[in-house]
Each structure stands twice: as structure tokens, then as C-alpha cells.
Write a protein that holds these residues in place. Structure first.
Motif: not given
Length: 458
Positions: A323-338, A282-292
Motif C-alpha cells: 500500500g505504501r509503495i503503490n500510494g507513493r508511485y502509482g498512477e491511475m493507469h499503472w500499479t507498481p505492485i500487484r 521501492d529502491v528500484l523506483l526511487a533510484r531509477f525513476p525511468e523505470e516508473r
């Protein structure tokens, strides 16, 4: 000819294509299949208390004979679910806050060890070498000695050995250590584990320890030594190539497209640092938004000990975090955590390791952690991934090419993930080659041979 008898709580016949087993099962089976011998222990069956007593099953499979027996419901509850996993397991992993102690369960633990020793007696030959494994069997040698067995008996602890003051939180700690000293050789995973063992012997038991590993305590003389368990790295590499043609891997590659993969594989256990790992991602995606949308985290966590409350709690926490992380960052074509709560076959897991850009192995405490070693062994030498490894895994004592992290420092882990994702090829190759040289040198055969040589020098 001397025969090797392996004794473990659970006998888990495994095959190259079968479901992935834990580190103990893989290590023991790989060690035993080269020498041949017998593997004795619980079959995994639970017999109703009112049913006839369990009976032994002896089945040869190639060079290995499997001798297994079921447990009664009462024995399972007291010996396995109770003292082994509600008392010993959390304490050995420095989680005294989760330790539960019940005198009846401790009596059941000792009773079952004595009963297992009785079951083994008719199968023993005078020149057999007996090698018992893990915390379930601490009193096993004492029970054999009481029955008159004079064979060489060794013990290997696959978990960490905790500091003396942590071990002393278990009320019968002195009785346990007295029983452990009935073995001729006590093997630990790492030098820090050995230091903790020696510290207890000297300062709690009033014993002595020599530089050559000789221990004098409780009226006995034995040896204690560190033997880091290994793997067969070239076999893991072959499994990775074999599994790469599976439907699972083809589907994974199709869904990843240009997304880089971080992978973790752990039993669902509070010692593995799973919640902290999710928070660091979660911190990775927040601090390094280019990784999203450019990286996905695959966590495979097969169920284990589902009837113990602490394990249900960790499952609930993980599902909530995912669920929290996927809800915060996920897109229709991308799921952060599997997050996958099931087992896979060994070739599939090895090929997933090979496909992953980062191996994410960050337990809060672990005796060794063979997943870390298997991840490295599975890599493509031309384009290897990077291992991010907890300093509190035994493997960190050997794997200098990993990025070593503190699993409680979620920001530090996020930074290590970012470093791993962008590490230049030449550095990745150099780190990989350094670790592979160690894995080939200190493989599971070397582990077995070193232990047996120390147990039976003649």
C-alpha cells in the motif's frame, strides 16, 4: 520386487492442472509416479479429540497408492503447529529469535511420530524401501526400529540444515540428532548443509565422519550426502505453453501493455524475504525513476499456516508495504505492485513465469527453492527472462546463470533488478542455456535415483 514407500507429514495428491503445491509435494510426487509405490502420511484432516480415532484411507491412483490418516486436534496442535512449526521451522531457517519451545509439544511430536510408525506397520512388506521426508519426521525411523522394522530407511531434509550452534538452541537437540541417526541415509540439499550436519556430528555428538559419507555416531553407522532436488524442466516448459492460452494470461497481457513484468511466487512465510523484496523494489523506483510506469512487480503469496501468529504478522507487513509503495508511485493507469494472496493452478503459474522478464527469488534462507528452477524452465528459449536469486537459496549452488544477490542488501537487489531489466538478449540466452543444461542433467529423476542408489546399493 522392491517397493518404494514415501512418508511425509502431508500427503498432497497433485495433478498437472491442479493447484500449485509446495516444493516437497511436487518433488516427491514427480519422483514417485515414475517408479510407483505408496505415499503415506497425514491427510490434512483434523478430528475432534472426542470423536472416534482417525482411520486409514488407502486409495490407488495409477502407479501411486495414497495411504492417508487424519490427526486429532491435540496431535495437530502439539506435533504440527507446535514443535514442527514453532520450534523446528524457525530454527532450521536461522530464525532462533522466533523459536518457541514447549516440552509438552515436544512430547506430542515424538508421540505422533510413534503413532504414525504404528499406522504404517501393517502396510509394510519385508523388502520395502522407506523414504521419509522433512523435519516433521526426524524421530520416525527410531520409532520403526523400536517396533522391529529392519527395512532400509532413508531421510531427506528439504529445509536448510543449520550451523551446530544454531541447532543447539533447541533444548532437545541431542535427542533429535540421535533419532536422526536411526536412518540408514540422511540426505541434505547442498554441500553447505552437509558440512553443517557433519560439524554437529563431530563437535556436538562426538562422532566421526569419513570422506565417503560414512557417519559413526550414537552407536550407529549411517551415510550422509547432499542430493540437490530437481524438477522436470521440459514438463514445466510444456505447462507454460499450455497455460499461456488461459483467461488469466490473456488478461495479464492486456493489462501489461508495454510494461515489463517482475514476478515472485512464494508461500507466505517469514523465511522468504518478502518484506525485503518489496523494499528493494521501492529502491528500484526511487533510484531509477525511468523505470516508473515501465515495470510492474507481481507477487503471488498463497496463504500458509494462517493460525500461527508469525504468519499473520508477515501478511500485515506485506500489505502495508504494498500500500505504501503503490500510494507513493502509482498512477491511475499503472500499479507498481500487484500483490495477490491466493493459489493458482500449475499451468497458470508456469505461463506467468514465461511472461515475466525477471524472476525474483530472494529468500532469507531456503533449502533449495524449486520456483527458481521452474522460472528458468518456463522461459521462451528465443527470448528468456533473467533470474535474480538469493545466495541463501540452495538453488544458488547450482544456477550459475542467475544474478546472485544478498536479500538483506536492498540496494544491491535493486541494482540487480535494473541489470536484469536491461540485460542484452545474447547474455540472457547464454545464461538460460547454461541453467537449462544443468536442470536437464540434475532433474528430479536423477535426484531420486541417486538417493535410492545410496540408500540401497544392492
Amino acid at each position: 520386487m522392491t517397493r518404494l514407500i514415501i512418508v511425509s507429514n502431508r500427503v498432497a495428491p497433485i495433478s498437472e492442472g491442479g493447484p500449485a503445491a509446495g516444493g516437497l509435494a511436487v518433488g516427491v510426487y514427480d519422483a514417485l509416479r515414475e517408479t510407483g509405490g505408496m505415499w503415506f502420511g497425514w491427510s490434512g484432516d483434523i478430528v475432534d479429540d472426542h470423536a472416534p480415532p482417525p482411520t486409514m484411507t488407502v486409495e490407488p491412483h495409477g502407479p501411486v497408492t495414497f495411504a492417508t490418516i487424519g490427526l486429532s486436534r491435540r496431535d495437530y496442535e502439539q506435533y504440527y503447529r507446535g514443535f514442527s512449526n514453532a520450534t523446528l521451522w524457525p530454527t532450521l531457517h536461522y530464525r532462533s529469535d522466533l523459536t518457541e519451545f514447549d516440552r509438552e509439544e515436544y512430547e506430542g511430536y515424538k508421540r505422533v511420530n510413534g503413532w504414525l510408525a504404528e499406522q504404517l506397520l501393517p502396510l509394510l512388506r519385508p523388502d520395502d524401501v522407506i523414504w521419509a521426508h522433512d523435519y516433521h519426521l526426524i524421530p520416525f525411523a527410531a520409532a520403526l526400529r523400536a517396533a522391529g522394522v529392519r527395512n532400509r530407511i532413508g531421510f531427506f531434509l528439504h529445509t536448510p540444515f543449520p550451523a551446530a550452534q544454531v541447532l543447539a538452541t533447541i533444548p532437545p537437540h541431542a535427542d533429535l540428532m540421535r533419532a536422526l541417526c536411526s536412518y540408514d541415509l540422511v540426505g541434505l540439499q547442498t554441500a553447505p548443509d552437509l558440512r553443517a550436519f557433519v560439524d554437529y556430528i563431530q563437535h556436538e555428538a562426538g562422532g566421526t565422519a569419513q570422506a565417503d559419507g560414512s557417519i559413526a555416531a550414537y552407536g550407529r553407522t549411517l551415510r550422509a550426502q547432499a542430493f540437490p532436488i530437481g524438477i522436470h524442466p521440459d514438463e514445466v516448459a510444456a505447462l507454460a505453453e499450455y497455460g499461456s492460452d488461459s483467461d488469466v494470461l490473456r488478461t495479464l497481457h492486456r493489462t501489461l501493455v508495454d510494461t515489463r513484468l517482475i514476478v515472485s511466487v512464494d508461500r507466505l512465510d517469514y523465511s522468504k524475504g518478502l518484506v525485503e523484496r518489496f523494499k528493494a523494489f521501492d529502491v528500484l523506483l526511487a533510484r531509477f525513476p525511468e523505470e516508473r510506469q515501465r515495470v510492474s512487480f507481481l507477487q503471488i503469496a498463497p496463504p500458509t499456516r494462517a493460525d500461527v501468529d508469525a504468519y499473520q504478522n508477515i501478511r500485515d507487513a506485506l500489505e502495508s508495504e504494498a500500500g505504501r509503495i503503490n500510494g507513493r508511485y502509482g498512477e491511475m493507469h499503472w500499479t507498481p505492485i500487484r500483490y495477490i494472496h491466493r493459489q493458482y493452478e500449475r499451468p497458470v503459474l508456469a505461463s506467468v513465469f514465461r511472461a515475466a522478464h525477471v524472476g525474483y527469488v530472494t529468500p532469507l534462507r531456503d533449502g533449495m527453492n524449486l520456483v527458481a528452477k521452474e522460472y528458468v524452465a518456463a522461459q521462451d528459449p528465443a527470448d528468456p527472462g533473467v533470474l535474480v536469486l538469493s545466495r541463501f537459496a540452495g538453488a544458488a549452488q547450482q544456477m550459475n546463470g542467475a544474478l546472485i544477490v544478498n536479500p538483506l542488501d536492498v540496494e544491491g537487489m535493486a541494482e540487480a533488478l535494473a541489470q536484469a531489466l536491461h540485460m542484452p538478449l545474447a547474455e540472457r540466452q547464454a545464461r538460460y542455456e547454461d541453467m537449462m543444461a544443468m536442470l536437464r542433467r540434475d532433474n528430479v529423476s536423477a535426484w531420486r535415483d541417486a538417493f535410492l542408489q545410496a540408500l540401497n546399493p544392492a
